[in-house]
Design a protein around this motif. Sequence first.
Motif, PDB file in Angstrom:
ATOM      1  N   GLN A 263       0.873  -1.061   0.065  1.00  0.00           N
ATOM      2  CA  GLN A 263       0.056  -0.012   0.135  1.00  0.00           C
ATOM      3  C   GLN A 263       0.778   1.351  -0.158  1.00  0.00           C
ATOM      4  O   GLN A 263       0.207   2.240  -0.438  1.00  0.00           O
ATOM      5  N   ASP A 267      -0.834   1.760  -5.923  1.00  0.00           N
ATOM      6  CA  ASP A 267      -2.193   2.055  -6.146  1.00  0.00           C
ATOM      7  C   ASP A 267      -2.837   1.108  -7.188  1.00  0.00           C
ATOM      8  O   ASP A 267      -2.186   0.417  -7.906  1.00  0.00           O
ATOM      9  N   LEU A 268      -4.171   0.590  -6.723  1.00  0.00           N
ATOM     10  CA  LEU A 268      -5.031  -0.175  -7.384  1.00  0.00           C
ATOM     11  C   LEU A 268      -5.655   0.515  -8.676  1.00  0.00           C
ATOM     12  O   LEU A 268      -6.056   1.599  -8.605  1.00  0.00           O
ATOM     13  N   VAL A 269      -5.416   0.202  -9.827  1.00  0.00           N
ATOM     14  CA  VAL A 269      -5.691   0.783 -11.147  1.00  0.00           C
ATOM     15  C   VAL A 269      -6.479  -0.253 -12.049  1.00  0.00           C
ATOM     16  O   VAL A 269      -6.397  -1.460 -11.992  1.00  0.00           O
ATOM     17  N   ARG A 281      -9.579  -1.747 -10.936  1.00  0.00           N
ATOM     18  CA  ARG A 281      -8.874  -1.799  -9.701  1.00  0.00           C
ATOM     19  C   ARG A 281      -8.170  -3.176  -9.599  1.00  0.00           C
ATOM     20  O   ARG A 281      -8.284  -3.693  -8.575  1.00  0.00           O
ATOM     21  N   LEU A 284      -1.689  -3.335 -10.093  1.00  0.00           N
ATOM     22  CA  LEU A 284      -0.868  -2.638  -9.214  1.00  0.00           C
ATOM     23  C   LEU A 284       0.296  -1.623  -9.680  1.00  0.00           C
ATOM     24  O   LEU A 284       1.134  -2.154 -10.579  1.00  0.00           O
ATOM     25  N   LYS A 285      -0.040  -0.265  -9.739  1.00  0.00           N
ATOM     26  CA  LYS A 285       0.827   0.541 -10.385  1.00  0.00           C
ATOM     27  C   LYS A 285       1.502   1.340  -9.370  1.00  0.00           C
ATOM     28  O   LYS A 285       0.851   1.949  -8.197  1.00  0.00           O
ATOM     29  N   LYS A 287       2.510   4.610  -7.140  1.00  0.00           N
ATOM     30  CA  LYS A 287       1.617   6.015  -6.739  1.00  0.00           C
ATOM     31  C   LYS A 287       2.523   7.047  -7.440  1.00  0.00           C
ATOM     32  O   LYS A 287       3.734   6.909  -7.679  1.00  0.00           O
TER      33      LYS A 287
END
Length: 364
Positions: A263, A267-269, A281, A284-285, A287
């Motif tokens: 975390q 971020d979830l995208v 979502r 995982l990219k 931040k």
Amino acid sequence: MELLQGFKDPKLGQRILERLQQKIVRSLNFMEVCGTHTAAISRSGIRELLKGKLRLKSGPGCPVCVTDTGDIDKMIGLARLPGVIVATFGDMMRVPGSRSSLLQERYNGDVRVVYSPLDAVAIAEANPDKTVIFLGVGFETTVPAVALCLEEVVTKNLKNFLLYSAHKAVPPALETLLQDPEVKIDGFLLPGHVCTILGRKTFAFLSQKYNVPAVIGGFEPVDILAALEALVDMVAAGKARVLNRYSRAVREDGNPLARAIIQKYFDLVDVKWRGMGIIPRSGLKLKPEYARYDAEQQYHLEESTVEEVPGCSCGEILKGKMEPPECPLFAYICTPSRPVGPCMVSSEGACAAYYKYERKGCKN
């Protein structure tokens, strides 16, 4: 070690198998969502032993397999850049893009196989005049190691290390499968490795929202058979729950430290999965505050519009709509030595597992 031997006990496995065969009164469709489970089921012969009573579908449990062709093409594009060293895990090398593969690019550029993200950091430190790009592919199991690697890069202020993140989150993919009316799933064998990070509670939505039973299982034959028996019992009772049958490794809340480091950096995208389209979502990219380490941001990679290889059924196999031997290319045109799709490349791919352990009697 003695405890683990119990999960390999053939006599115990035989007793559970006999109970299973007696309990199954109608054909059921269970899906395993882990490439390690797929290989273990094929290797142990469990799929064949339960054939006709229980259909074990292989789902999107292989991270290399679900990596979209567009992502592969971007990785290949990075490998062609001057002054760049691309570092990746070995099973990514032979995955075909639309026109090439990382293995082919190795002859023209600098593409290296590593065994850990920290190996890529070491390469960056040893080559300050080059930009080292680590290709991150995996589910929640491997992301913490990448995040810890970034922690070291940030601490050392290493300016020539970048990450291309094609990491994906498992729970959104399961929800997408359950929303597909063509996918018939009576229960899930959940991925033990991913669950060590996420915990049992993360998957409670399967029973609470969709009324589908699920069991977290280990990877030895007795582990798998015990998890399948628990699923059969829940179906027979008409009660959907998410059970943990891998308690020696999985906790209710998973691994809080691993989840926290994920975390911190990711971020979830919304991202595209092979055969499944864009799943909200689920990617995982990095931040925005870590954009300086993001290869996509630094090189402004364009989205490629490519179509899958004609005849390759990887997408349908990943959704459990087709089994590998049903693909017209399986073991005929597509083999481990000359793979057409990623499901035949990775050791966690369903096609590779079927080819190695279950080819006998296949139509091809």
